[in-house]
Design an enzyme around this catalytic site. Structure first.
Site, PDB file in Angstrom:
ATOM      1  CG  HIS A 115      48.071  34.587  38.586  1.00 33.73           C
ATOM      2  ND1 HIS A 115      47.742  35.562  39.518  1.00 33.73           N
ATOM      3  CD2 HIS A 115      46.972  33.827  38.434  1.00 33.73           C
ATOM      4  CE1 HIS A 115      46.500  35.381  39.908  1.00 33.73           C
ATOM      5  NE2 HIS A 115      45.999  34.342  39.262  1.00 33.73           N
TER       6      HIS A 115
ATOM      7  CG  HIS B 153      45.187  30.767  35.349  1.00 35.91           C
ATOM      8  ND1 HIS B 153      44.940  29.923  36.413  1.00 35.91           N
ATOM      9  CD2 HIS B 153      44.868  32.009  35.781  1.00 35.91           C
ATOM     10  CE1 HIS B 153      44.482  30.626  37.440  1.00 35.91           C
ATOM     11  NE2 HIS B 153      44.421  31.898  37.079  1.00 35.91           N
TER      12      HIS B 153
HETATM   13  P1  AMP Z   1      43.203  33.413  40.216  1.00 30.71           P
HETATM   14  O1  AMP Z   1      41.928  32.874  40.756  1.00 30.71           O
HETATM   15  O2  AMP Z   1      43.182  33.728  38.758  1.00 30.71           O
HETATM   16  O3  AMP Z   1      43.705  34.579  41.056  1.00 30.71           O
HETATM   17  O4  AMP Z   1      44.267  32.249  40.346  1.00 30.71           O
HETATM   18  C1  AMP Z   1      44.951  31.952  41.516  1.00 30.71           C
HETATM   19  C2  AMP Z   1      45.363  30.528  41.410  1.00 30.71           C
HETATM   20  O5  AMP Z   1      46.338  30.263  42.398  1.00 30.71           O
HETATM   21  C3  AMP Z   1      44.222  29.527  41.632  1.00 30.71           C
HETATM   22  O6  AMP Z   1      44.036  28.759  40.463  1.00 30.71           O
HETATM   23  C4  AMP Z   1      44.717  28.689  42.806  1.00 30.71           C
HETATM   24  O7  AMP Z   1      44.387  27.327  42.686  1.00 30.71           O
HETATM   25  C5  AMP Z   1      46.212  28.918  42.754  1.00 30.71           C
HETATM   26  N1  AMP Z   1      46.928  28.741  44.002  1.00 30.71           N
HETATM   27  C6  AMP Z   1      46.632  29.297  45.191  1.00 30.71           C
HETATM   28  N2  AMP Z   1      47.535  28.915  46.117  1.00 30.71           N
HETATM   29  C7  AMP Z   1      48.409  28.095  45.485  1.00 30.71           C
HETATM   30  C8  AMP Z   1      49.562  27.377  45.890  1.00 30.71           C
HETATM   31  N3  AMP Z   1      50.017  27.408  47.161  1.00 30.71           N
HETATM   32  N4  AMP Z   1      50.219  26.623  44.974  1.00 30.71           N
HETATM   33  C9  AMP Z   1      49.787  26.576  43.702  1.00 30.71           C
HETATM   34  N5  AMP Z   1      48.715  27.247  43.251  1.00 30.71           N
HETATM   35  C10 AMP Z   1      48.022  27.993  44.123  1.00 30.71           C
END
Ligand code: AMP
Length: 170
Positions: free
Chosen positions: A156, A158
């Protein structure tokens, strides 16, 4: 034996120490507020506790793509899905993901066949930045692996904006 006095081997101690060093290196400086610290600490803890899944293991993002759990969708086409982060780190914080993971648990797993989808993810970030009115600038981040603070193993991007970013990042 000294190292096993409390039932913990020296290898376990070393593993825990390494994890604490990585964890501590991600802690915010003393100028951060305590709620920022709590949020960042829990994010880092989640990242360090998440073992990289095998390439086919579903993640929470599959449920979001399939609309099995709700999300705040900002963009969708046949290949890409984008939604607002549940724990925003900036006024605008959007996650841009491929609908089909195809082994891309993270950027470090990229292969030549992923050229197109990787380009699409970045191009979509630009489109969404425009859509969100981030005309003065924005940041894109791809966390990879435990030391990169990745917590969800479905690649993903950001997209962060709406405030002044700092450098170096934490
Ligand atoms: P990373 O730490 O780079 O793997 O980013 C994962 C992101 O997913 C984090 O910023 C979380 O806040 C986000 N996240 C996890 N679960 C959800 C959800 N159900 N809806 C939206 N964002 C989410």
């Amino acid at each position: 034996m000294k190292g096993l006095k409390n039932g913990m081997s020296s290898v376990s101690r070393r593993n825990i120490t390494q994890r604490l060093v990585v964890f501590a290196s991600h802690l915010p400086s003393s100028s951060s507020s305590s709620s920022d610290s709590t949020s960042m600490a829990s994010e880092k803890q989640a990242a360090l506790a998440t073992a990289p899944s095998d390439a086919d293991a579903p993640t929470i993002f599959d449920k979001i793509i399939n609309k099995e759990i709700p999300s705040n969708v900002v963009y969708e086409d046949d290949k890409v899905f984008a939604f607002r982060d549940i724990n925003p780190q900036a006024p605008t914080h959007i996650l841009i993901i491929p609908k089909v993971k195809d082994g891309l648990t993270g950027l470090s797993k990229a292969e030549e066949r992923h050229f197109e989808i990787l380009g699409r993810l970045l191009y979509t970030a630009k489109l969404i930045a425009k859509q969100e009115g981030l005309d003065d600038g924005f940041r894109v981040v791809i966390n990879d692996g435990p030391k990169g603070c990745q917590s969800v193993y479905h690649i993903h991007v950001h997209l962060l904006g709406g405030r002044q970013m700092n450098w170096p990042p934490g």
